[in-house]
Scaffold this motif. Structure first.
Motif, mmCIF file in Angstrom:
data_model
loop_
_atom_site.group_PDB
_atom_site.id
_atom_site.type_symbol
_atom_site.label_atom_id
_atom_site.label_comp_id
_atom_site.label_asym_id
_atom_site.label_seq_id
_atom_site.Cartn_x
_atom_site.Cartn_y
_atom_site.Cartn_z
ATOM 1 N N ARG A 197 0.839 -1.308 -0.050
ATOM 2 C CA ARG A 197 -0.347 -0.333 -0.115
ATOM 3 C C ARG A 197 1.406 0.857 -0.223
ATOM 4 O O ARG A 197 0.629 2.583 -0.821
ATOM 5 C CB ARG A 197 -1.414 0.098 0.997
ATOM 6 C CG ARG A 197 -2.146 -1.228 1.135
ATOM 7 C CD ARG A 197 -2.977 -0.775 2.073
ATOM 8 N NE ARG A 197 -3.745 -1.552 1.867
ATOM 9 C CZ ARG A 197 -5.060 -2.283 3.162
ATOM 10 N NH1 ARG A 197 -5.072 -1.594 4.556
ATOM 11 N NH2 ARG A 197 -5.857 -3.188 2.696
ATOM 12 N N LEU A 198 1.578 1.004 0.506
ATOM 13 C CA LEU A 198 2.908 2.219 0.492
ATOM 14 C C LEU A 198 2.816 2.553 -0.270
ATOM 15 O O LEU A 198 3.423 3.914 -0.820
ATOM 16 C CB LEU A 198 4.000 2.295 1.725
ATOM 17 C CG LEU A 198 3.614 1.954 3.249
ATOM 18 C CD1 LEU A 198 4.452 2.379 4.377
ATOM 19 C CD2 LEU A 198 2.571 3.400 2.868
ATOM 20 N N THR A 199 3.814 1.472 -0.519
ATOM 21 C CA THR A 199 4.674 1.709 -2.332
ATOM 22 C C THR A 199 3.367 2.489 -3.396
ATOM 23 O O THR A 199 4.015 2.856 -4.858
ATOM 24 C CB THR A 199 4.778 -0.033 -3.292
ATOM 25 O OG1 THR A 199 6.072 -0.421 -1.930
ATOM 26 C CG2 THR A 199 6.096 0.377 -3.883
ATOM 27 N N GLU A 200 1.927 1.620 -3.623
ATOM 28 C CA GLU A 200 1.416 2.273 -4.905
ATOM 29 C C GLU A 200 0.918 3.905 -4.259
ATOM 30 O O GLU A 200 0.566 4.269 -5.159
ATOM 31 C CB GLU A 200 0.240 1.909 -4.194
ATOM 32 C CG GLU A 200 0.334 0.159 -4.502
ATOM 33 C CD GLU A 200 -1.644 -0.964 -4.057
ATOM 34 O OE1 GLU A 200 -2.459 0.127 -4.022
ATOM 35 O OE2 GLU A 200 -1.371 -1.711 -4.059
ATOM 36 N N LYS A 201 0.756 4.419 -2.685
ATOM 37 C CA LYS A 201 0.354 5.536 -2.466
ATOM 38 C C LYS A 201 1.431 6.578 -2.805
ATOM 39 O O LYS A 201 1.863 8.030 -3.589
ATOM 40 C CB LYS A 201 -0.347 5.770 -0.826
ATOM 41 C CG LYS A 201 -1.462 5.442 -0.481
ATOM 42 C CD LYS A 201 -1.986 5.234 0.214
ATOM 43 C CE LYS A 201 -2.841 5.388 1.053
ATOM 44 N NZ LYS A 201 -3.436 5.305 2.192
ATOM 45 N N SER A 202 2.743 6.009 -2.582
ATOM 46 C CA SER A 202 3.967 7.083 -2.821
ATOM 47 C C SER A 202 3.932 6.922 -4.510
ATOM 48 O O SER A 202 4.939 8.141 -5.003
ATOM 49 C CB SER A 202 5.206 6.227 -1.986
ATOM 50 O OG SER A 202 5.520 4.916 -2.044
#
Length: 179
Positions: free
Chosen positions: A173-178
């Motif tokens: 999720r962090l990767t998608e958001k960033s």
């Protein structure tokens, strides 16, 4: 006689047959003169040893005895030839008896060595059995430890799967958001 007060026969031939073994006291017998010393020949032995009732009961006239020694030269016993007549050739009897005595000493030494060897073998066998039993106990303990370790590894791996999935999902999720 020293260490020998009473002795036991091992084989007795009398009156043309093998007779039963018996024990007797050495004191004041021709055997007392032989044991631990040298070969002895006596004629008219009943008169020389009047307190030896066995000689009288058996009607013995001549006596030839040869001592037996162990490898450390300690007396073991004796070989004796007795007869109701004088020996026809005491020198020949001595030669024959000394050969028999030497052979008997060697056989007794061989038997003793065999006994010592058997005792060592038995002792070693017991030690091997004891060590094998200990190894079996250690092996069982090791197997139990391995089972416990496998169980712990399974539980740890199972218990860590869900938190690890959450960490991976959070990371995704962090990767998608960033971006």
């Amino acid at each position: 006689s020293g260490a020998f007060e009473k002795v036991a026969t091992q084989a007795v031939w009398a009156n043309e047959k093998l007779i039963g073994n018996f024990e007797y006291y050495l004191r004041e017998t021709p055997c007392e003169q032989v044991i631990g010393r040298n070969a002895c020949y006596f004629e008219n032995v009943q008169k020389l040893f009047p307190k030896d009732q066995l000689l009288i009961d058996m009607g013995i006239y001549s006596y030839y005895g040869v001592p037996l020694y162990d490898p450390q030269n300690k007396p073991l016993g004796l070989i004796v030839v007795m007869d109701d007549n004088p020996l026809s050739d005491p020198g020949k009897a001595e030669s024959i008896l000394k050969i028999f005595a030497t052979r008997t000493e060697l056989e007794l030494e061989r038997q003793n060595a065999g006994k010592v060897l058997q005792e060592a073998h038995d002792s070693l066998e017991i030690r091997v059995q004891e060590r094998t039993a200990k190894l079996n106990i250690y092996s069982q303990k090791l197997k139990q430890s391995n089972r416990e370790l496998e169980s712990f590894a399974y539980l740890a791996s199972h218990d860590l799967q869900e938190p690890l999935r959450k960490i991976i999902t959070f990371g995704d999720r962090l990767t998608e958001k960033s971006g």
